[in-house]
Design an enzyme around this catalytic site. Structure first.
Site, mmCIF file in Angstrom:
data_model
loop_
_atom_site.group_PDB
_atom_site.id
_atom_site.type_symbol
_atom_site.label_atom_id
_atom_site.label_comp_id
_atom_site.label_asym_id
_atom_site.label_seq_id
_atom_site.Cartn_x
_atom_site.Cartn_y
_atom_site.Cartn_z
ATOM 1 N N ASP A 1 -74.283 92.587 -20.478
ATOM 2 C CA ASP A 1 -75.739 92.730 -20.594
ATOM 3 C C ASP A 1 -76.141 94.188 -20.375
ATOM 4 O OD1 ASP A 1 -76.413 93.304 -17.752
ATOM 5 O OD2 ASP A 1 -75.753 91.246 -17.370
ATOM 6 N N HIS B 1 -66.135 95.630 -20.708
ATOM 7 C CA HIS B 1 -65.902 94.470 -21.577
ATOM 8 C C HIS B 1 -66.851 94.424 -22.773
ATOM 9 C CE1 HIS B 1 -63.735 92.269 -18.030
ATOM 10 N NE2 HIS B 1 -62.992 93.197 -18.605
ATOM 11 N N GLN C 1 -68.320 95.087 -15.685
ATOM 12 C CA GLN C 1 -67.644 94.124 -16.564
ATOM 13 C C GLN C 1 -68.685 93.350 -17.358
ATOM 14 O OE1 GLN C 1 -64.261 92.021 -14.233
ATOM 15 N NE2 GLN C 1 -65.536 92.986 -12.696
ATOM 16 N N ARG D 1 -75.904 84.250 -25.732
ATOM 17 C CA ARG D 1 -75.834 85.182 -24.579
ATOM 18 C C ARG D 1 -76.858 86.313 -24.765
ATOM 19 N NH1 ARG D 1 -73.079 81.622 -24.080
ATOM 20 N NH2 ARG D 1 -74.785 81.136 -22.706
HETATM 21 P P1 OAD Z 1 -66.919 85.647 -12.070
HETATM 22 O O1 OAD Z 1 -67.805 84.545 -12.537
HETATM 23 O O2 OAD Z 1 -65.460 85.448 -12.152
HETATM 24 O O3 OAD Z 1 -67.269 86.024 -10.570
HETATM 25 C C1 OAD Z 1 -68.603 86.144 -10.162
HETATM 26 C C2 OAD Z 1 -68.640 86.586 -8.723
HETATM 27 O O4 OAD Z 1 -70.000 86.819 -8.392
HETATM 28 C C3 OAD Z 1 -68.101 85.559 -7.718
HETATM 29 O O5 OAD Z 1 -67.236 86.189 -6.790
HETATM 30 C C4 OAD Z 1 -69.362 85.031 -7.040
HETATM 31 O O6 OAD Z 1 -69.149 84.676 -5.678
HETATM 32 C C5 OAD Z 1 -70.279 86.242 -7.135
HETATM 33 N N1 OAD Z 1 -71.729 85.934 -7.104
HETATM 34 C C6 OAD Z 1 -72.372 84.799 -7.461
HETATM 35 N N2 OAD Z 1 -73.710 84.943 -7.308
HETATM 36 C C7 OAD Z 1 -73.905 86.202 -6.849
HETATM 37 C C8 OAD Z 1 -75.069 86.965 -6.517
HETATM 38 N N3 OAD Z 1 -76.306 86.470 -6.627
HETATM 39 N N4 OAD Z 1 -74.887 88.235 -6.079
HETATM 40 C C9 OAD Z 1 -73.636 88.765 -5.966
HETATM 41 N N5 OAD Z 1 -72.520 88.095 -6.274
HETATM 42 C C10 OAD Z 1 -72.644 86.834 -6.720
HETATM 43 O O7 OAD Z 1 -67.379 86.957 -12.900
HETATM 44 P P2 OAD Z 1 -66.598 88.314 -13.136
HETATM 45 O O8 OAD Z 1 -65.701 88.634 -11.989
HETATM 46 O O9 OAD Z 1 -67.596 89.320 -13.542
HETATM 47 O O10 OAD Z 1 -64.859 88.739 -19.302
HETATM 48 O O11 OAD Z 1 -65.728 87.940 -14.400
HETATM 49 C C11 OAD Z 1 -64.902 88.903 -14.979
HETATM 50 C C12 OAD Z 1 -64.753 88.668 -16.456
HETATM 51 O O12 OAD Z 1 -64.356 87.312 -16.698
HETATM 52 C C13 OAD Z 1 -66.038 88.788 -17.247
HETATM 53 O O13 OAD Z 1 -66.351 90.140 -17.558
HETATM 54 C C14 OAD Z 1 -65.765 87.982 -18.481
HETATM 55 C C15 OAD Z 1 -65.101 86.786 -17.838
HETATM 56 O O14 OAD Z 1 -64.240 86.072 -18.622
HETATM 57 C C16 OAD Z 1 -64.752 88.485 -20.595
HETATM 58 O O15 OAD Z 1 -65.339 87.580 -21.164
HETATM 59 C C17 OAD Z 1 -63.809 89.416 -21.309
#
Ligand code: OAD
Length: 228
Positions: free
Chosen positions: A89, A104, A86, A56
């Site tokens: 990076d 996170h 969250q 990563r």
């Molecule tokens: P997710 O992968 O769960 O969600 C990503 C979101 O970004 C989705 O709603 C997509 O529709 C959206 N998306 C995709 N491409 C995009 C773009 N170009 N512009 C804007 N949005 C876009 O990721 P998180 O919600 O960040 O934690 O996940 C939360 C946590 O789950 C992370 O911090 C990580 C993970 O497990 C840990 O590892 C502790």
């Protein structure tokens, strides 16, 4: 200056080439989250976790902030922009944002597996077994894993409570407690959500911008300007 609070997730960095977690081809399709991102996994197989986060980290180093990150940094000219992310990076910082709270953890740092207050900036992106803190304990990635507390949560709640405007960008709002932060925004403030595939069943007061982060933040800037 009005306070603009941003809650960002993996979608924020997607246009920089960093994979999200739960989209199609997301990281959690390739890996079992509990095998690579939980405290149990660290106890069971620390080498695997070091390798996973080394990968990563290398990917992050080879990625650049995208238009969304850059526009948020530019907004500091007009707003007190407070970013709660969250993401692990450093793309918000490299884009120039000055107030970034990592819920996170951060890939650029390591910490002692025994003394959590001993946190170090990493010079070498490659962490390995045998890398020790000053008291002789193994170093681990400075990441909040499943099964662990989120130490920055109180700070994040305080920031969200003080928002004049809230904008959620690129998060599926699946992971708590981070996802619950939106509930701490003062009643009646404008709340935007930028996501090309927004979560279902959002409260009606949330203004959805169904775009990727780059185009979405551009639209947000226009909307904020129109509101002045
Ligand atoms: P997710 O992968 O769960 O969600 C990503 C979101 O970004 C989705 O709603 C997509 O529709 C959206 N998306 C995709 N491409 C995009 C773009 N170009 N512009 C804007 N949005 C876009 O990721 P998180 O919600 O960040 O934690 O996940 C939360 C946590 O789950 C992370 O911090 C990580 C993970 O497990 C840990 O590892 C502790």
């Amino acid at each position: 200056m009005k306070r603009l609070v941003i809650l960002s997730g993996a979608g924020m960095s997607a246009e920089s080439g960093i994979r999200t977690f739960r989209d199609m081809n997301g990281l959690w399709e390739e890996y079992d989250v509990m095998e690579v991102a939980s405290i149990e996994a660290w106890h069971k197989n620390p080498e695997l976790l070091l390798r996973f986060y080394n990968d990563r980290r290398k990917q992050m180093i080879n990625s650049q902030p995208n238009r969304g990150h850059l526009l948020l940094a530019q907004l500091e000219e007009f707003y007190d922009v407070q970013i709660i992310t969250q993401n692990v990076d450093d793309l918000h910082e490299r884009a120039g944002s000055s107030k970034v709270l990592h819920l996170h953890g951060e890939l650029t740092k390591a910490r002692s597996s025994k003394y959590p207050s001993l946190v170090y900036q990493l010079d070498n992106p490659e962490m390995k077994m045998g890398d020790l803190c000053e008291k002789g304990s193994q170093l681990r990635p400075h990441i909040v894993w499943f099964g662990e507390e989120v130490p920055e949560m109180d700070k994040a709640i305080k920031i969200t409570r003080s928002a004049d405007i809230l904008c959620v960008i690129g998060t599926s709002l699946n992971v708590y407690p981070a996802a619950g932060l939106v509930n701490f925004a003062p009643a009646g403030i404008p709340v935007f959500l930028i996501d090309p595939n927004p979560p279902a069943h959002l409260p009606r007061h949330i203004r959805v911008i169904s775009e990727k982060a780059g185009a979405g933040v551009d639209i947000l800037c226009q909307k904020l300007q129109d509101a002045v």
